[in-house]
Design an enzyme around this catalytic site. Structure first.
Site, PDB file in Angstrom:
ATOM      1  N   TYR A 134     -14.251  -8.037   5.469  1.00 26.01           N
ATOM      2  CA  TYR A 134     -14.383  -9.492   5.448  1.00 26.01           C
ATOM      3  C   TYR A 134     -15.799  -9.946   5.761  1.00 26.01           C
ATOM      4  O   TYR A 134     -16.176 -11.067   5.443  1.00 26.01           O
ATOM      5  CB  TYR A 134     -13.391 -10.124   6.434  1.00 26.01           C
ATOM      6  CG  TYR A 134     -11.974 -10.074   5.946  1.00 26.01           C
ATOM      7  CD1 TYR A 134     -11.495 -11.012   5.052  1.00 26.01           C
ATOM      8  CD2 TYR A 134     -11.115  -9.070   6.362  1.00 26.01           C
ATOM      9  CE1 TYR A 134     -10.201 -10.960   4.591  1.00 26.01           C
ATOM     10  CE2 TYR A 134      -9.813  -9.005   5.911  1.00 26.01           C
ATOM     11  CZ  TYR A 134      -9.350  -9.953   5.029  1.00 26.01           C
ATOM     12  OH  TYR A 134      -8.069  -9.888   4.560  1.00 26.01           O
ATOM     13  N   HIS A 180      -4.846  -5.347  11.759  1.00 24.68           N
ATOM     14  CA  HIS A 180      -5.302  -4.162  11.029  1.00 24.68           C
ATOM     15  C   HIS A 180      -5.241  -2.940  11.939  1.00 24.68           C
ATOM     16  O   HIS A 180      -5.610  -3.007  13.115  1.00 24.68           O
ATOM     17  CB  HIS A 180      -6.737  -4.349  10.533  1.00 24.68           C
ATOM     18  CG  HIS A 180      -6.846  -5.325   9.410  1.00 24.68           C
ATOM     19  ND1 HIS A 180      -7.994  -6.062   9.174  1.00 24.68           N
ATOM     20  CD2 HIS A 180      -5.963  -5.695   8.447  1.00 24.68           C
ATOM     21  CE1 HIS A 180      -7.809  -6.837   8.122  1.00 24.68           C
ATOM     22  NE2 HIS A 180      -6.591  -6.639   7.666  1.00 24.68           N
ATOM     23  N   LYS A 186       3.080  -4.351  10.110  1.00 23.08           N
ATOM     24  CA  LYS A 186       3.334  -3.083   9.433  1.00 23.08           C
ATOM     25  C   LYS A 186       3.627  -1.990  10.446  1.00 23.08           C
ATOM     26  O   LYS A 186       3.019  -1.928  11.515  1.00 23.08           O
ATOM     27  CB  LYS A 186       2.127  -2.684   8.584  1.00 23.08           C
ATOM     28  CG  LYS A 186       1.923  -3.530   7.336  1.00 23.08           C
ATOM     29  CD  LYS A 186       0.771  -2.987   6.524  1.00 23.08           C
ATOM     30  CE  LYS A 186       0.612  -3.734   5.215  1.00 23.08           C
ATOM     31  NZ  LYS A 186      -0.512  -3.214   4.398  1.00 23.08           N
ATOM     32  N   ARG A 242      -4.192 -15.421   3.391  1.00 21.81           N
ATOM     33  CA  ARG A 242      -4.586 -14.550   4.508  1.00 21.81           C
ATOM     34  C   ARG A 242      -6.041 -14.119   4.349  1.00 21.81           C
ATOM     35  O   ARG A 242      -6.798 -14.082   5.339  1.00 21.81           O
ATOM     36  CB  ARG A 242      -3.656 -13.343   4.545  1.00 21.81           C
ATOM     37  CG  ARG A 242      -4.032 -12.260   5.534  1.00 21.81           C
ATOM     38  CD  ARG A 242      -2.960 -11.184   5.523  1.00 21.81           C
ATOM     39  NE  ARG A 242      -3.433  -9.911   6.058  1.00 21.81           N
ATOM     40  CZ  ARG A 242      -3.409  -9.576   7.344  1.00 21.81           C
ATOM     41  NH1 ARG A 242      -2.960 -10.434   8.248  1.00 21.81           N
ATOM     42  NH2 ARG A 242      -3.827  -8.395   7.745  1.00 21.81           N
ATOM     43  N   HIS A 246      -1.091 -13.700  -0.272  1.00 27.47           N
ATOM     44  CA  HIS A 246      -2.084 -12.897   0.438  1.00 27.47           C
ATOM     45  C   HIS A 246      -3.481 -13.487   0.323  1.00 27.47           C
ATOM     46  O   HIS A 246      -4.351 -13.196   1.152  1.00 27.47           O
ATOM     47  CB  HIS A 246      -2.073 -11.464  -0.096  1.00 27.47           C
ATOM     48  CG  HIS A 246      -2.343 -10.442   0.969  1.00 27.47           C
ATOM     49  ND1 HIS A 246      -1.499 -10.232   2.046  1.00 27.47           N
ATOM     50  CD2 HIS A 246      -3.380  -9.579   1.147  1.00 27.47           C
ATOM     51  CE1 HIS A 246      -1.996  -9.283   2.822  1.00 27.47           C
ATOM     52  NE2 HIS A 246      -3.135  -8.878   2.307  1.00 27.47           N
ATOM     53  N   ARG A 258       0.787 -11.997   7.208  1.00 29.47           N
ATOM     54  CA  ARG A 258       1.212 -11.495   5.908  1.00 29.47           C
ATOM     55  C   ARG A 258       2.518 -12.178   5.520  1.00 29.47           C
ATOM     56  O   ARG A 258       3.253 -12.686   6.369  1.00 29.47           O
ATOM     57  CB  ARG A 258       1.414  -9.982   5.953  1.00 29.47           C
ATOM     58  CG  ARG A 258       0.201  -9.182   6.392  1.00 29.47           C
ATOM     59  CD  ARG A 258       0.541  -7.702   6.464  1.00 29.47           C
ATOM     60  NE  ARG A 258      -0.607  -6.872   6.827  1.00 29.47           N
ATOM     61  CZ  ARG A 258      -0.904  -6.505   8.072  1.00 29.47           C
ATOM     62  NH1 ARG A 258      -0.126  -6.922   9.077  1.00 29.47           N
ATOM     63  NH2 ARG A 258      -1.956  -5.756   8.318  1.00 29.47           N
TER      64      ARG A 258
END
Length: 360
Positions: free
Chosen positions: A337, A328, A232, A305, A302, A208
């Site tokens: 995806y 994730h 994150k 990515r 993004h 990211r």
């Protein structure tokens, strides 16, 4: 005028409302400080701050005190958000493919504002149990969310949580990956080793933009081809470093990176802030310029990515491996995806149909 009356300012301790109207919203600053105390990232606190800033400006325009907010006031604010126009976007006569106005706020933006408001009044109720929360609670969700299904304490989630009755329905869109010619054009417009390294980390390692900017020099093992990434929620993970990107980073470190006391990997190369860490605003400026130069309107950070995730899905990489590489928290996010790899999905579909025909 609104910026002078009320604005959001950052400091070493976090973010806070400032301006002549700030004293009327002391609860907001206390809530933002509370989020910092709970170890929220400064980026998350900033997002909450801007969501509450929009609400406080709307209250100020209507001369509504924060203590007088009721459910009816929130319903009027919801309607105002739906009717508001985003500056710089095409007028109301331009609509998207789904029929929504192109100059309006996205449902996700409105929902985040409502979530910030809900958190604010829950914070007030926590401190003062007699204070009522004006945010209405809707019906229970029909199913558990991804966060409720997984995790260490998932076994205690007996029933789905109640969702806010103000929450907007959000369209479930798939991430958009760049086409091959778009990738070639965008990368071809990058002329510095720093910018090539940044794009390479997103495109070939799946980082990211915030993870790229948070990299320190010591986080990059060029020889061993590993990255230590802080994602994150301050979750660390190790990501393999593409051999070509490793070479670009090494060239940048040896030939282009300015002398500085900062430990950050990517540094501003020129201008009054030379030698300081590259900021999100600076990264957005870089990509905005190169999108226009390369003629790739969708060339956002993004999107690189997303292109990485799509390439993994098309190559048939296991979902658990993709989840680890992309960082994730839940496999549901990674599974999107798979839908972006139509050739792979079609091949599996055709193979299944052939097996069915052979059994007949």
């Amino acid at each position: 005028m609104a910026d002078t009356e009320l604005r959001l300012e950052g400091n070493d301790d976090g973010w806070a409302l400032a301006g002549r109207g700030a004293p009327r919203f002391g609860l907001v600053n206390e809530y933002l400080s509370y989020l910092v105390d709970r170890n929220y990232s400064l980026q998350s606190v900033r997002v909450y701050g801007f969501s509450l800033l929009a609400f406080c400006r709307w209250l100020s325009a209507g001369e509504i005190p924060l203590d007088s907010v009721t459910t009816d006031v929130l319903l009027r604010y919801l309607a105002a958000c739906r009717q508001a126009k985003v500056p710089g976007r095409p007028g109301p006569n331009v609509v998207r493919m789904d029929g929504r106005r192109a100059d309006g706020y996205a449902p996700a933006t409105v929902n985040h504002r409502l979530a910030a408001i809900s958190g604010l009044f829950e914070f007030r109720a926590m401190r003062d149990p007699e204070a009522t929360n004006p945010v209405p609670r809707g019906r229970e969700a029909r199913r558990l969310s991804a966060g409720e299904r997984t995790g260490l304490l998932s076994h205690v989630a007996r029933r789905p949580k109640r969702r806010s009755a103000l929450r907007l329905r959000e369209p479930q869109r798939l991430p958009r990956a760049l086409e091959r010619d778009e990738v070639v054009a965008l990368l071809g417009s990058l002329h510095t080793w720093r910018d090539r390294a940044i794009a390479g980390l997103m495109l070939f390692c799946g980082l990211r933009s915030g993870e790229v900017l948070a990299l320190d020099v010591r986080d990059v093992d060029v020889g061993g081809r590993w990255l230590r990434v802080s994602g994150k929620g301050a979750k660390e993970r190790r990501v393999p470093l593409d051999v070509d990107v490793a070479g670009v980073i090494q060239t940048y470190l040896l030939a282009e990176r300015p002398q500085t006391d900062s430990a950050r990997l990517f540094i501003v190369a020129k201008g009054p802030t030379r030698g300081q860490p590259l900021r999100p605003a600076g990264l957005r400026t870089i990509f905005r310029y190169h999108r226009a130069t390369a003629g790739v309107p969708g060339g956002h950070p993004h999107a690189l990515r997303h292109t990485f995730g799509t390439a993994l899905a098309e190559a048939g990489v296991d979902l658990a491996v993709m989840q680890a590489l992309l960082g994730h928290a839940h496999i549901d996010t990674t599974a999107r995806y798979v839908h972006l790899a139509p050739a792979h999905v079609k091949a599996e579909f055709d193979a299944a149909r052939d097996r069915q025909r052979s059994r007949r």
